[in-house]
Design an enzyme around this catalytic site. Structure first.
Site, PDB file in Angstrom:
ATOM      1  N   ALA A  14       1.223  -1.075  -0.312  1.00  0.00           N
ATOM      2  CA  ALA A  14       0.101   0.444  -0.099  1.00  0.00           C
ATOM      3  C   ALA A  14       1.033   1.672  -0.004  1.00  0.00           C
ATOM      4  O   ALA A  14       0.037   1.868  -0.016  1.00  0.00           O
ATOM      5  CB  ALA A  14      -0.849   0.214   1.623  1.00  0.00           C
ATOM      6  N   TYR A 160       4.106 -13.661 -13.649  1.00  0.00           N
ATOM      7  CA  TYR A 160       3.403 -13.435 -12.866  1.00  0.00           C
ATOM      8  C   TYR A 160       1.452 -13.831 -12.924  1.00  0.00           C
ATOM      9  O   TYR A 160       0.863 -13.792 -12.142  1.00  0.00           O
ATOM     10  CB  TYR A 160       3.125 -11.784 -13.810  1.00  0.00           C
ATOM     11  CG  TYR A 160       1.982 -11.021 -12.854  1.00  0.00           C
ATOM     12  CD1 TYR A 160       1.922 -10.350 -11.924  1.00  0.00           C
ATOM     13  CD2 TYR A 160       0.673 -10.563 -13.450  1.00  0.00           C
ATOM     14  CE1 TYR A 160       1.178  -9.435 -11.111  1.00  0.00           C
ATOM     15  CE2 TYR A 160       0.138  -9.935 -13.127  1.00  0.00           C
ATOM     16  CZ  TYR A 160      -0.623  -9.087 -11.793  1.00  0.00           C
ATOM     17  OH  TYR A 160      -1.217  -8.106 -11.397  1.00  0.00           O
ATOM     18  N   ALA A 161       1.457 -14.230 -14.642  1.00  0.00           N
ATOM     19  CA  ALA A 161      -0.107 -15.243 -14.063  1.00  0.00           C
ATOM     20  C   ALA A 161      -0.190 -16.019 -13.940  1.00  0.00           C
ATOM     21  O   ALA A 161      -1.385 -16.059 -13.037  1.00  0.00           O
ATOM     22  CB  ALA A 161      -0.211 -14.902 -16.086  1.00  0.00           C
ATOM     23  N   ALA A 162       0.408 -16.580 -13.280  1.00  0.00           N
ATOM     24  CA  ALA A 162       1.264 -18.103 -12.816  1.00  0.00           C
ATOM     25  C   ALA A 162       0.570 -18.204 -11.860  1.00  0.00           C
ATOM     26  O   ALA A 162       0.013 -18.732 -10.639  1.00  0.00           O
ATOM     27  CB  ALA A 162       2.277 -18.669 -13.179  1.00  0.00           C
TER      28      ALA A 162
END
Length: 252
Positions: A14, A160-162
Site C-alpha cells: 500500500a 506473474y499470471a501463474a
C-alpha cells in the site's frame, strides 16, 4: 453505505499506486488502516497522509513472503490499534527483479520472484489473520488479481499470471471453508493500472491502452471504492467470486 467504522484493514503493497488508493479510500470509509509496504519510507508516507486527512493508520513495513517477519509486524500493528485485522486486502503483487520477459528468456531462479510474492505472500498474510476473523464471526478477504490469470497474453508476464492463477484457486477454496464463520473471500481482477509504466516501456503501454474500451488506465481510487464495497457489511452475500475491474477489456 459501505461504512467501515470500527474495522481494522491490512492492505499489503500500500505504499504507492493502487495500494495507496485502496488505503486512502478504506480510511475515508472509517477503517483504521495498517499500511504495509516492503519499504518503510513508502509505508510511512501513506500512513502519514491518511492521518493528515483525518483518518487512522499505522505503517507496517515487512516482506509478505517472509512469514517470520510478517506475523510480528501485523501483531504489533494490531496491538497499537487495539483490535485484530477484520479486513485483509492482498494487494502486493509486483515482484522486484528481472522477470517481465518471455518465458523462454527466464531462468528457473527468475520464475520464483512473482510466484513467491503472489502465492506465498497472500498465503502468509491470510494465515496470520484468518483465525481471529473466524473466531469473531466476521471478516473480509479481498485478493487483488489480474485478467492475466485467465487470459493468455504475449507481454512477458507468464510467471506473474501463474502466481495470480494459483492464488485465485486458493481463494475460491478458502471462501468455501470459512463462509460458515461469517468470513468472505473474493477476488478483484484488475485491468491495466496507472503503475504499468514502471514495468513496461512507454510505447508498449501506449499500445495496450489503445485496447481498453474506456481509453485509459485504471484509477487507484476507483479500485479503492470497489474494495470498500467488498470490505463492507453490504457485501456479506458475496463470496468466492472473481470480479473483473478492467475498463471493459477481456470481457467474457
Amino acid at each position: 453505505m459501505f461504512k467501515l467504522e470500527g474495522r481494522i484493514a491490512l492492505v499489503t503493497g500500500a505504499g504507492q499506486s493502487v495500494g495507496e488508493g485502496m488505503a486512502r479510500v478504506l480510511a475515508r470509509q472509517g477503517a483504521a488502516v495498517i499500511v504495509n509496504d516492503l519499504y518503510g519510507e513508502r509505508a510511512s508516507r501513506v500512513a502519514d497522509a491518511v492521518l493528515k486527512a483525518g483518518g487512522k493508520a499505522v505503517s507496517a513495513p515487512f516482506d509478505v513472503t517472509d512469514l517470520s517477519a510478517a506475523e510480528p509486524a501485523v501483531r504489533a500493528a494490531e496491538a497499537e490499534l487495539g483490535h485484530h485485522v477484520d479486513i485483509l486486502v492482498n494487494n502486493a503483487g509486483i515482484a522486484e527483479g528481472d522477470w517481465n520477459r518471455p518465458f523462454r528468456e527466464l531462468t528457473p531462479e527468475q520464475w520464483r520472484l512473482p510466484i513467491d510474492l503472489n502465492i506465498y505472500g497472500s498465503l502468509n498474510t491470510t494465515k496470520i489473520v484468518i483465525d481471529n476473523m473466524c473466531e469473531a464471526g466476521w471478516g473480509r478477504i479481498v485478493q487483488i488479481s489480474s485478467g492475466s490469470a485467465r487470459t493468455g497474453q504475449n507481454i512477458g508476464v507468464s510467471m506473474y499470471a501463474a502466481g495470480k492463477s494459483g492464488i485465485e484457486g486458493f481463494v475460491r477454496h478458502l471462501a468455501a471453508e470459512v463462509g460458515q464463520f461469517g468470513v468472505t473471500a473474493n477476488i478483484l481482477a484488475l485491468g491495466l493500472q496507472a503503475n504499468l509504466g514502471s514495468t513496461m516501456p512507454p510505447e508498449q503501454v501506449k499500445a495496450l491502452v489503445s485496447t481498453i474500451p474506456i481509453g485509459r488506465l485504471g484509477d487507484p481510487e476507483e479500485v479503492g471504492a470497489a474494495v470498500a464495497y467488498l470490505a463492507a457489511d453490504e457485501s456479506g452475500g458475496m463470496t468466492g467470486q472473481t470480479i473483473d475491474f478492467n475498463g471493459g477489456t477481456q470481457t467474457r
